[in-house]
Design an enzyme around this catalytic site. Structure first.
Site: not given
Length: 420
Positions: A90, A144, A164, A194, A244
């Site tokens: 990440r 995700n 989500c 998102h 987002y």
């Protein structure tokens, strides 16, 4: 009832366990299995999970295992919450795109594509093993990028629904501002994972009074500040975009911000180290306050409601990720959309959605095309497929950027990409 959590060694898990304990009348779990390849994390998280159940008087048992086949055998539902490559991957997703002047984020843009490429093959392997061991189990995907991963699962014929926590977070926020209980708030929630907008906020159900104009008039400053978007944008649009959308509506501003502070991955990694230290304390028997800063707010309530509905109980209407099937006529039937749906043992059926403003429909169509190409790259690999997916993304869209990002993506993810 047996539920399995793949990725059960996550520091998220005590949030989920707390929800199972508090909401046991909604979802009567007899056995909760936490599966994770990391035995050390499993020991810490599993110990706290058992203490949470004991403190709240839950009669169910919690088991831990590193054996996937054992974990899913006989499960009624399997929740996926894994992170291939961990926080180290990440960290890369959030940093190397910035070198090209593009947003660095783990679920959208180039970083989101990298995560999809790492994740889809692993999830499909897990799902195949679930189907072989227990073909009737539901798969609930919280991994995700949820839209792409859920589409991969559905295309492969798995019994899957994507989840989500954005919608439930907004529902809780709006309920507090309106002074009502959360179940009274029904969101006209539309978009892709998102990439969503609240086009209505109704009291009492899908046919209830739309109080979104009242919310924006009386609480617009608070909502805009929480979502870090300018208040005039809300007034002009008349809707509430998800957080987002900031990556699209304020892309350059976000890139500048990200270049001046540590990555979110670095923050979360530090938080996880502290959480695991807390989890090791045998006196701790509730989720610690620090966990609220980790992310995933209200995930447990959303997961419990969804699992309960798929297994014959729970609330009838929920925001989920599932096939479009004509709900949004400007998208293919097999696009995965995030909308209110009627959820039951037969799966999720999207509720009708009013005509979508072209301003939002156009962006959804663009991102759906990107997700098509991203899934092809995840399934079949190859530099050209990666490049095409990046070039199609509205946050990239330039040949020079796509070329440079393709090279960086492959270089930073080679150990996770069999074809590379």
């Amino acid at each position: 009832m047996k539920l399995t959590v793949v990725g059960g060694g996550s520091t998220y898990t005590p949030e989920l366990v707390d929800g199972f304990a508090r909401l046991r009348d909604t979802l009567p779990v007899e056995e909760l299995v936490l599966m994770d390849p990391a035995q050390d994390r499993l020991d810490l998280v599993g110990g706290l999970a058992r203490r949470i159940f004991a403190r709240q008087g839950h009669p169910g048992r919690i088991t831990t295992t590193t054996d996937l086949d054992q974990a899913v055998d006989g499960a009624d539902a399997v929740l996926l919450q894994l992170r291939v490559g961990g926080q180290a991957a990440r960290e890369q997703d959030e940093t190397w795109p910035l070198e090209c002047g593009c947003v660095g984020q783990e679920t959208t843009g180039a970083g989101g594509l990298a995560k999809a490429l790492r994740t889809v093959p692993v999830v499909l392997d897990i799902a195949d093993r679930v189907r072989r061991t227990n073909p009737h189990a539901w798969i609930i995907d919280f991994t995700n990028p949820v839209g792409i991963v859920t589409r991969a699962l559905l295309r492969a014929g798995h019994k899957a629904v994507g989840l989500c926590n954005v919608a439930i977070g907004l529902q809780r926020k709006f309920a507090a501002l309106l002074g009502v209980e959360p179940p009274e708030v029904h969101l006209d929630h539309v978009g892709l994972n998102h990439l969503t907008w609240e086009t209505g906020v109704r009291l009492g159900g899908p046919e209830g009074e739309d109080v979104l104009p009242k919310l924006l008039t009386e609480h617009g400053d608070k909502i805009a500040a929480d979502l870090r978007l300018p208040r005039p944008l809300f007034d002009r649009l008349g809707v509430v975009p998800s957080y987002y959308l900031r990556y699209y509506y304020a892309h350059d501003e976000v890139v500048r911000e990200l270049g001046t502070k540590p990555s979110r991955a670095a923050e979360v990694a530090a938080m996880e180290r502290e959480l695991l230290t807390l989890y090791a304390d045998p006196a701790l028997d509730e989720k610690p306050a620090l966990l609220a800063k980790r992310g995933g707010a209200y995930y447990s309530e959303a997961a419990v409601d969804l699992a309960a509905a798929l297994l014959g109980g729970g609330t009838p209407y929920q925001v989920v990720n599932t096939y479009n099937r004509g709900t949004l006529p400007f998208l293919p039937d097999d696009a995965v959309i995030e909308v209110q749906a009627a959820v039951g043992p037969q799966g999720a059926s999207p509720l009708p959605v009013p005509t979508v403003d072209p301003l939002y429909a156009g962006l959804m169509a663009n991102v759906t095309t990107y997700e098509d190409l991203a899934l092809e790259a995840a399934l079949h690999g190859g530099r050209t497929r990666v490049f095409r997916a990046l070039l199609s993304h509205p946050l990239i869209g330039q040949y020079e950027y796509a070329e440079a990002l393709t090279d960086r993506l492959i270089a930073h993810n080679r150990e996770h990409l069999a074809w590379a």
